[in-house]
Design an enzyme around this catalytic site. Sequence first.
Site, PDB file in Angstrom:
ATOM      1  N   ASN A 103      10.195 -21.838 -28.884  1.00 62.92           N
ATOM      2  CA  ASN A 103       9.568 -22.999 -29.519  1.00 62.92           C
ATOM      3  C   ASN A 103       9.205 -24.014 -28.445  1.00 62.92           C
ATOM      4  O   ASN A 103       9.849 -24.077 -27.395  1.00 62.92           O
ATOM      5  CB  ASN A 103      10.567 -23.631 -30.497  1.00 62.92           C
ATOM      6  CG  ASN A 103      10.001 -24.840 -31.222  1.00 62.92           C
ATOM      7  OD1 ASN A 103       8.848 -24.827 -31.675  1.00 62.92           O
ATOM      8  ND2 ASN A 103      10.786 -25.904 -31.337  1.00 62.92           N
ATOM      9  N   HIS A 105       8.904 -28.188 -28.100  1.00 60.85           N
ATOM     10  CA  HIS A 105       9.320 -29.393 -28.816  1.00 60.85           C
ATOM     11  C   HIS A 105       8.901 -30.621 -28.006  1.00 60.85           C
ATOM     12  O   HIS A 105       9.102 -30.653 -26.786  1.00 60.85           O
ATOM     13  CB  HIS A 105      10.837 -29.383 -29.023  1.00 60.85           C
ATOM     14  CG  HIS A 105      11.311 -30.565 -29.807  1.00 60.85           C
ATOM     15  ND1 HIS A 105      11.141 -30.652 -31.188  1.00 60.85           N
ATOM     16  CD2 HIS A 105      11.904 -31.712 -29.428  1.00 60.85           C
ATOM     17  CE1 HIS A 105      11.627 -31.815 -31.598  1.00 60.85           C
ATOM     18  NE2 HIS A 105      12.098 -32.471 -30.556  1.00 60.85           N
ATOM     19  N   SER A 132       9.857 -29.803 -24.078  1.00 60.78           N
ATOM     20  CA  SER A 132      10.774 -28.717 -23.727  1.00 60.78           C
ATOM     21  C   SER A 132      10.325 -27.422 -24.395  1.00 60.78           C
ATOM     22  O   SER A 132       9.909 -27.443 -25.559  1.00 60.78           O
ATOM     23  CB  SER A 132      12.185 -29.017 -24.254  1.00 60.78           C
ATOM     24  OG  SER A 132      12.626 -30.307 -23.892  1.00 60.78           O
ATOM     25  N   ASP A 141      16.411 -27.196 -32.929  1.00 64.82           N
ATOM     26  CA  ASP A 141      15.984 -27.723 -31.616  1.00 64.82           C
ATOM     27  C   ASP A 141      17.136 -27.739 -30.605  1.00 64.82           C
ATOM     28  O   ASP A 141      17.118 -28.515 -29.647  1.00 64.82           O
ATOM     29  CB  ASP A 141      15.388 -29.139 -31.754  1.00 64.82           C
ATOM     30  CG  ASP A 141      14.141 -29.166 -32.621  1.00 64.82           C
ATOM     31  OD1 ASP A 141      13.395 -28.176 -32.617  1.00 64.82           O
ATOM     32  OD2 ASP A 141      13.929 -30.179 -33.325  1.00 64.82           O
TER      33      ASP A 141
HETATM   34  C1  GAR Z   1       3.113 -30.311 -30.550  1.00 59.32           C
HETATM   35  O1  GAR Z   1       3.287 -31.579 -29.963  1.00 59.32           O
HETATM   36  C2  GAR Z   1       4.441 -29.595 -30.637  1.00 59.32           C
HETATM   37  O2  GAR Z   1       5.295 -29.836 -29.557  1.00 59.32           O
HETATM   38  C3  GAR Z   1       5.006 -30.180 -31.909  1.00 59.32           C
HETATM   39  O3  GAR Z   1       3.918 -30.285 -32.781  1.00 59.32           O
HETATM   40  C4  GAR Z   1       2.722 -30.444 -32.020  1.00 59.32           C
HETATM   41  C5  GAR Z   1       1.762 -29.370 -32.445  1.00 59.32           C
HETATM   42  O4  GAR Z   1       0.504 -29.561 -31.859  1.00 59.32           O
HETATM   43  N1  GAR Z   1       6.033 -29.348 -32.439  1.00 59.32           N
HETATM   44  C6  GAR Z   1       7.073 -29.816 -33.110  1.00 59.32           C
HETATM   45  O5  GAR Z   1       7.244 -30.996 -33.346  1.00 59.32           O
HETATM   46  C7  GAR Z   1       8.064 -28.761 -33.566  1.00 59.32           C
HETATM   47  N2  GAR Z   1       9.245 -29.356 -34.043  1.00 59.32           N
HETATM   48  P1  GAR Z   1      -0.517 -28.363 -31.744  1.00 59.32           P
HETATM   49  O6  GAR Z   1      -0.672 -27.783 -33.162  1.00 59.32           O
HETATM   50  O7  GAR Z   1      -1.782 -28.999 -31.292  1.00 59.32           O
HETATM   51  O8  GAR Z   1       0.012 -27.350 -30.784  1.00 59.32           O
END
Ligand code: GAR
Length: 212
Positions: A103, A105, A132, A141
């Site tokens: 994942n 985060h 991360s 997480d």
């Molecule tokens: C990203 O910032 C990712 O790190 C976060 O959501 C966004 C997705 O953007 N993920 C989380 O918060 C998971 N808990 P994206 O769809 O443009 O990749």
Amino acid sequence: MKKIVILISGRGSNMQALLEADLPCTIAAVISNRADAAGLDVAKARGIATAVVAHKDYPDRASFDAALQREIDTFTPDFVVLAGFMRILTDAFVIHYLGRLVNIHPSLLPAYTGTHTHERALADGVKIHGCSVHFVTPELDGGPIIIQAAVPVMRNDTAATLSARVLHEEHRIYPQALRWLCRKQVWLDEHGKVASDRLEQPGAALVSPGLS
Ligand code: GAR
């Protein structure tokens, strides 16, 4: 060649960074829990198989995760890559893919697990924030960390400006993590720790605000 399946819920910019990174693996499919995830069109345009397993079609987490697992496993992936996949996964699902599920985060874990990470970092007045990539374990997480990137928090930052700075780094570290995993240079060992046979490269120190 290793095979990966990417799971998304929305925009899919991390997925796009992975598609553009020329990774040493086949991207077998992109799967979303939402039919309207913008990232699905980006994947389709690149000729990648897509699928939707809509969480709304299932009465509970266990049945959704079981259906998602069935869909993923039709592609027999070596790694399952969560890229903005905004569903909490059941222990059974996570354990099925232990060591093969990663994942990204938007925080320097273990700080700011969960959601609204940028708003919470700003409210706390931290001077360094980041992102991360980690193996997924049943603790939300909380799995072993593979790589992190730190960014400065600027005095006038809003959640939007800080999030953009972090996202830029997400797009750099996720392809790197996948490269290591697919080349078997990094793995989850039998003690549940990240193991590696690559030579560590020192990163530069980040001091924020900078020294004058
Ligand atoms: C990203 O910032 C990712 O790190 C976060 O959501 C966004 C997705 O953007 N993920 C989380 O918060 C998971 N808990 P994206 O769809 O443009 O990749």
